[in-house]
Structure formats: structure tokens, C-alpha cells
Design a protein around this motif. Sequence first.
Motif, short mmCIF file in Angstrom:
data_model
loop_
_atom_site.label_atom_id
_atom_site.label_comp_id
_atom_site.label_asym_id
_atom_site.label_seq_id
_atom_site.Cartn_x
_atom_site.Cartn_y
_atom_site.Cartn_z
N LYS A 5 0.82 -1.20 0.00
CA LYS A 5 0.00 0.00 0.00
C LYS A 5 0.86 1.25 0.00
CE LYS A 5 -4.22 -1.57 2.35
NZ LYS A 5 -5.09 -1.33 3.53
N LYS A 6 0.44 2.25 -0.75
CA LYS A 6 1.10 3.54 -0.75
C LYS A 6 0.73 4.30 0.53
CE LYS A 6 2.91 3.51 -4.99
NZ LYS A 6 4.36 3.65 -5.24
N THR A 7 1.70 5.03 1.07
CA THR A 7 1.42 5.87 2.23
C THR A 7 0.89 7.22 1.77
OG1 THR A 7 3.12 4.80 3.58
CG2 THR A 7 2.42 7.01 4.25
N ILE A 8 -0.29 7.57 2.27
CA ILE A 8 -0.97 8.81 1.90
C ILE A 8 -0.98 9.72 3.12
CG2 ILE A 8 -3.16 9.79 1.09
CD1 ILE A 8 -3.77 6.90 0.01
N LEU A 9 -0.66 10.99 2.92
CA LEU A 9 -0.55 11.92 4.03
C LEU A 9 -1.29 13.21 3.74
CD1 LEU A 9 1.19 14.55 5.26
CD2 LEU A 9 0.74 12.64 6.77
N SER A 10 -2.08 13.67 4.71
CA SER A 10 -2.71 14.97 4.60
C SER A 10 -3.04 15.49 5.99
CB SER A 10 -3.97 14.91 3.74
OG SER A 10 -4.35 16.22 3.33
N GLY A 11 -3.22 16.80 6.09
CA GLY A 11 -3.54 17.39 7.38
C GLY A 11 -4.52 18.54 7.22
N ILE A 12 -5.09 18.96 8.33
CA ILE A 12 -6.01 20.09 8.32
C ILE A 12 -5.79 20.91 9.59
CG2 ILE A 12 -7.90 18.82 9.41
CD1 ILE A 12 -9.76 20.47 7.44
N GLN A 13 -5.80 22.22 9.43
CA GLN A 13 -5.57 23.10 10.57
C GLN A 13 -6.82 23.25 11.43
OE1 GLN A 13 -3.51 26.83 10.61
NE2 GLN A 13 -2.59 26.44 8.61
N ILE A 144 2.21 9.67 -1.39
CA ILE A 144 1.23 10.50 -2.09
C ILE A 144 0.71 11.55 -1.11
CG2 ILE A 144 -1.01 10.52 -3.27
CD1 ILE A 144 -0.50 7.53 -3.91
N VAL A 145 0.65 12.80 -1.58
CA VAL A 145 0.16 13.90 -0.75
C VAL A 145 -0.95 14.62 -1.51
CG1 VAL A 145 0.78 15.94 0.59
CG2 VAL A 145 2.49 14.15 0.18
N PRO A 146 -2.20 14.29 -1.23
CA PRO A 146 -3.31 14.97 -1.92
C PRO A 146 -3.43 16.42 -1.44
CG PRO A 146 -4.03 12.91 -0.87
CD PRO A 146 -2.70 13.27 -0.30
N VAL A 147 -3.34 17.35 -2.36
CA VAL A 147 -3.44 18.78 -2.03
C VAL A 147 -4.21 19.51 -3.11
CG1 VAL A 147 -1.30 18.88 -0.68
CG2 VAL A 147 -1.23 19.29 -3.15
N GLY A 148 -4.69 20.69 -2.77
CA GLY A 148 -5.26 21.57 -3.77
C GLY A 148 -4.16 22.23 -4.57
N ALA A 149 -4.52 22.81 -5.69
CA ALA A 149 -3.52 23.43 -6.57
C ALA A 149 -2.74 24.53 -5.86
CB ALA A 149 -4.22 23.99 -7.81
N ASP A 150 -3.35 25.18 -4.86
CA ASP A 150 -2.68 26.28 -4.17
C ASP A 150 -1.53 25.80 -3.28
OD1 ASP A 150 -4.50 25.01 -2.46
OD2 ASP A 150 -4.72 26.80 -1.21
N GLU A 172 19.66 7.42 0.51
CA GLU A 172 18.21 7.59 0.31
C GLU A 172 17.52 7.51 1.66
OE1 GLU A 172 16.87 8.35 -2.68
OE2 GLU A 172 18.96 8.44 -3.33
N TYR A 173 17.67 8.55 2.43
CA TYR A 173 17.12 8.57 3.78
C TYR A 173 15.67 9.06 3.84
CZ TYR A 173 22.03 7.98 4.92
OH TYR A 173 23.31 7.50 4.99
N LEU A 174 15.33 9.99 2.96
CA LEU A 174 13.99 10.55 2.94
C LEU A 174 13.32 10.23 1.61
CD1 LEU A 174 14.69 14.04 4.57
CD2 LEU A 174 13.67 12.02 5.65
N ARG A 175 12.16 9.64 1.67
CA ARG A 175 11.42 9.30 0.46
C ARG A 175 10.88 10.57 -0.19
NH1 ARG A 175 7.13 4.87 1.52
NH2 ARG A 175 9.07 3.81 2.04
N ILE A 176 11.02 10.68 -1.49
CA ILE A 176 10.54 11.85 -2.21
C ILE A 176 9.09 11.61 -2.61
CG2 ILE A 176 10.84 13.32 -4.24
CD1 ILE A 176 13.83 12.70 -4.09
N PRO A 177 8.18 12.41 -2.07
CA PRO A 177 6.74 12.16 -2.29
C PRO A 177 6.26 12.65 -3.65
CG PRO A 177 7.01 14.14 -1.01
CD PRO A 177 8.40 13.59 -1.22
N GLU A 178 5.12 12.12 -4.06
CA GLU A 178 4.47 12.59 -5.28
C GLU A 178 3.24 13.41 -4.91
OE1 GLU A 178 5.39 12.30 -8.39
OE2 GLU A 178 7.19 11.16 -7.83
N PRO A 179 3.11 14.60 -5.47
CA PRO A 179 1.89 15.36 -5.21
C PRO A 179 0.71 14.75 -5.95
CG PRO A 179 3.23 16.49 -6.84
CD PRO A 179 4.03 15.30 -6.39
N TYR A 180 -0.44 14.85 -5.36
CA TYR A 180 -1.67 14.43 -6.02
C TYR A 180 -2.58 15.65 -5.97
CZ TYR A 180 -5.96 11.82 -7.04
OH TYR A 180 -7.13 11.38 -7.62
N ILE A 181 -2.68 16.34 -7.09
CA ILE A 181 -3.47 17.56 -7.12
C ILE A 181 -4.94 17.20 -7.20
CG2 ILE A 181 -3.87 19.76 -8.27
CD1 ILE A 181 -1.08 19.41 -7.00
#
Length: 338
Positions: A5-13, A144-150, A172-181
Motif C-alpha cells: 500500500k502507498k502511504t498517503i498523508l494529509s492534514g487540516i488546521q 502521495i500527498v493529496p493537495v489543492g492546486a494552491d 536515500e534517507y527521505l522518500r521523495i513524495p508525489e503530489p496528487y493535485i
Amino acid sequence: MKSTKKTILSGIQPSGRLHLGNYFGAIRQHLEFQEKGDAFYFIANYHSLTSLQDGKKLHDYTLDVALDYLALGMDPEKCTFFAQSDVPQVLELSWILGTLTPVSLMEKGVSYKDKIAQGLQPNIGLFTYPVLQAADILIYGSDIVPVGADQKQNIEISRDLAARFNHVYGGEYLRIPEPYIVESVATVPGVDGRKMSKSYDNTIEIFDSGKALKKKVMSVVTDSKALEEPKDPDSCNVFALIKLFADEQKIREVRENYLSGGYGYGHAKKELLALVSDYFKEARDARHELAKDPDTVRDMLREGGRKARVRAESVMEPVREVAGIVRHVSTSTTHNLV
């Protein structure tokens, strides 16, 4: 066997009560993604300190966000749901990344300039916000990091800092994430016609109900066309909101009413009121029950924080080692935080 499974990350203030713009712009997608991967969702209370310096409000808003998400369908059995502040490793990584971040990179930050233009007071936290955001993303090995275009620029900064760290320390210590707009729905209009935003004080909150909900819906700005006149649904704030909630048949029906005349904005607002109230009824009832037992909600966050710290430590340990940071306390000290 290692999970594929891909690790997906997002947050909200937790900067205020969540509103329809939050729901259609982010929350709905978060709920969908918990079914699609190894999802980590955090309440970004450290980030909120850049604009909110009221401890009581921040504490209350953090619990409110947890209640809202759980009521709307966030499932701690399907994802890791936690408060940012329960993972101290993120601040460690943020500092280390900050030592590799050119000031010029922060000076190019579009989000920082936009927030200052909106009237927020400039501070170092706001200026270096993208570095803490990068730490949030990288500390869990996010794919994967789902974000808005902003937010696209900030994700690019995260990728740049991960690559910079890996280059400086030769591995390769830190994985380079892919944005998901996230291709969001059309801009959710507030009651004044501008984009719905807490900073404009023009929101309809997700869990507004009764007289409070009716007052806000009935205050949505429209033009001054008379009841009998045909109206343009595509330029109407009320219709834009109706489209978010109604099915295709109802949308066609309301559109025809607009174009035919004899259908006033009051009629449309009553339609919207019924749609909003019905759409969130189940979640509203669930939130009411959850609010009776806040300790259980806090326990869910604590467990999510525990799981998040385990993942964060697995990333942070080799980062510390290669950076030469020697710790003279057991890592179990941080793992036992609540």
C-alpha cells in the motif's frame, strides 16, 4: 510480507469550525483516500500557531476537528488519525531540514505572500511554514500527498528538501513524495459570493443546524431580479451551492425553474436549506453522540499518535545517525507520550 500500500498523508488546521468549503475541498477526499492506501491524517495544531495565539481556542478547535472528522466517517481502524503535536519527531526533522533550506527559497513562497496580503501578521513560523510542512510529509515516508492546486509549490519544496538532504548525506534517507493535485469542485461560494473562507467570515459550517443554518442560507447574496423574471442559474451563488448537494435530476429541475421564471431566490434558498440539512443529518447525529464522550475521542487521537510516532521514529532514527545527532535518552521516552 511488506505492505504494498502507498502511504498517503494529509492534514487540516484547527483554526475554526469546519465549513462547506473545507468539506468539498478536502474532507470528502480524505474520507475517500482512507480506503485506498496506508493513510495518515493529522490535525495540524502546530501550524495553527502561526495565526492563532489563543490556547483555549486552539485546544477546543483541535477537539472540534476530531469530532467533525469522526462524525463524517473518518475510521481510526482504516487510517492513522492523530494530532500533529503528539509526534515530537516532526519538530526534530523540521529543524534539520531548516538548516538545509536557503532563505531565498522561503522568500519565493506564494502562500506566505498571499497570507500577508490577507492581513495576517508576518512571523517566522508563517515564513518557514513550508519547512514544517515538509517535515510533516517526509517523517512518515509519504508516497502521495493529496493537495489543492494552491499547495503545489509547498509540495515541490518538500521534494526539494528531501532530495537536498539525501544528496548532502549521501543516501536515500527521505522518500521523495508525489503530489496528487485534487481536482476540486468549483470554488465553494460563501454567503457573500466570495470564496468560502473563515478569513472572510462568510462560511456555512458543516454542522450548522436549525435557526443558525437557516439564517446563513437565507443570507446568501443574489441579484435583485423579481420573482416572475427568468434567472441565470450559472451566475447564482445559491445554485452553485445546490449543485454540490443535489443529484442530477434535482439539478435539472432547479435549473429549469430558474430559466422559466416564477421561481424566486427564496424558493431556491429553501431548496438549499433542505438539501444541506438532509445531507449532513446522519453525521450531525453521530457528532452529537461523540461529543457526549470526549475522553473516548481523545483516546482515539492518543492511539493514532502512538502509531504515528512509531512510523516517524523509523524514519528519524537513521536521519539522526547520519546527521550526527547523538541522543542520550531512550527513544521509548518519546514513544510513551500521550
